[in-house]
Motif scaffolding. Sequence first.
Motif, short mmCIF file in Angstrom:
data_model
loop_
_atom_site.label_atom_id
_atom_site.label_comp_id
_atom_site.label_asym_id
_atom_site.label_seq_id
_atom_site.Cartn_x
_atom_site.Cartn_y
_atom_site.Cartn_z
N THR A 28 8.31 -2.31 -0.26
CA THR A 28 8.47 -1.52 -1.49
C THR A 28 8.26 -0.04 -1.23
O THR A 28 9.01 0.81 -1.71
CB THR A 28 7.48 -2.01 -2.56
N LYS A 46 11.07 2.08 0.32
CA LYS A 46 12.22 2.39 -0.53
C LYS A 46 12.05 3.72 -1.26
O LYS A 46 13.00 4.24 -1.86
CB LYS A 46 12.42 1.27 -1.56
N LYS A 105 3.37 3.45 -5.62
CA LYS A 105 4.06 2.49 -4.75
C LYS A 105 3.89 2.86 -3.28
O LYS A 105 3.72 1.98 -2.43
CB LYS A 105 5.54 2.43 -5.11
#
Length: 258
Positions: free
Chosen positions: A199, A202, A150
């Motif tokens: 994303t 985070k 990610k």
Amino acid sequence: MSTQETDHIAACASIVHKGDPARFRAAMAAPLGLREKLLVLYAFNVEVARAPWVTAEAMIAEMRLQWWHDALGEIAAGGAVRRHEVVTPLSEYLTPEQALALQSLVEARRWDIYPDAFADEAALWTHLSNTTGALMRAALGLAGTETTPKLDEGLKAVALAGWLTAVPALIGQNRHPLPETSEGAIVRLASEGLAKLKTARKQPLPKLARRALLAGWQSEPLLKLALNEPQRVLNGTLELAPFRAQLRLARLAFTNRW
């Protein structure tokens, strides 16, 4: 630190200050130990990025990139390394694994030599991952942190923001930086980049790792600008006002965000 080591760091700092002022400012916001490593890494990137453009002869450009590829191979091998103001200090900081990983960055820079177009957006994202993405993964490694899938997507978004600012110059050099140059295609890319960045941010990261990623400080506002005013990508006005940019860097550094 010896006088020679100090001279090498100073030389790398000068290269980055002249060739990549945005990353220079970000590096100067890092703690001293990491700052020196980042300046060396960014100097390497400046030299590699410059290599394909200093000559119109493709073979000579290929040789210049091969020189850097071989230098990284020497660092990875752990034996004697060629003496050079950037390579020498780089060999002190990179692990063999990091040196081998950066070879993908050198290989990807071969795209700058030839006027080949990207087959599709997936090919562009791969190129971004192998250039700025690889650089930022190396910066994370110097801060003692490994990337995650990610987070790696977010690094591609950082790369996209910088890439979009370079589109007019690349087109002027008879390159094809985007698979499609319509405003709709630019909006689609910017939207995807913002989603990747959201994303990635985070993901929990140590403080030092966030300092290593501070080089992406302009990415979010640049992508938003491209999303809302895609014509700026093509007319060469995709940039932040200097005061706004500097204020954003100061704020992110103060709050330890990236």
